[in-house]
Design a protein around this motif. Structure first.
Motif, short mmCIF file in Angstrom:
data_model
loop_
_atom_site.label_atom_id
_atom_site.label_comp_id
_atom_site.label_asym_id
_atom_site.label_seq_id
_atom_site.Cartn_x
_atom_site.Cartn_y
_atom_site.Cartn_z
N ARG A 44 0.87 -1.18 0.00
CA ARG A 44 0.00 0.00 0.00
C ARG A 44 0.90 1.22 0.00
N TRP A 45 0.47 2.26 -0.70
CA TRP A 45 1.28 3.47 -0.72
C TRP A 45 0.39 4.70 -0.71
N GLN B 28 4.97 6.86 0.81
CA GLN B 28 5.04 6.07 2.03
C GLN B 28 4.50 4.69 1.64
N SER C 228 3.94 0.56 2.56
CA SER C 228 3.89 -0.46 3.62
C SER C 228 3.72 -1.83 2.98
N THR D 152 2.60 -5.89 3.77
CA THR D 152 1.92 -6.84 4.66
C THR D 152 2.01 -8.21 4.03
N GLN E 119 11.67 -9.58 0.05
CA GLN E 119 11.98 -8.19 0.39
C GLN E 119 13.36 -7.80 -0.12
#
Length: 89
Positions: free
Chosen positions: A42-43, A60, A62, A64, A77
């Motif tokens: 999500r950004w 920004q 995130s 999950t 990652q």
């Protein structure tokens, strides 16, 4: 991250090469699916960072993870980070 949302979305196939990717219609969420699990990105767009006359877009972001063990999350990652890293000092 120092990029625009469109840049981020364009990097995803290279950054998450083994995943099935789906971006929502708002352009603020992406789901990457692998056998056994998924990762949701999500950004939100942040105000650009200004350094003298230089302006850098900001997001920004995130992450999950669901259904993936620590080793898989680390591998995914690490690949994402390496493929979206921009050059610099």
């Amino acid at each position: 991250m120092g990029c625009t949302a469109s840049e981020l979305v364009s990097w995803l196939p290279r950054a998450l090469p083994d995943a099935e990717l789906a971006t929502d219609v708002t352009g603020q969420r992406n789901v990457a699916i692998w056998v056994g699990g998924s990762m949701e990105l999500r950004w939100n767009t942040l105000p650009p960072r200004r350094i003298a006359l230089l302006e850098i877009p900001q997001l920004q972001v995130s992450f999950t993870y669901e259904g993936l063990d620590d080793e898989a999350r680390y591998r995914i990652q690490k690949c994402f980070d390496l493929q979206t890293h921009r050059g610099g000092g």
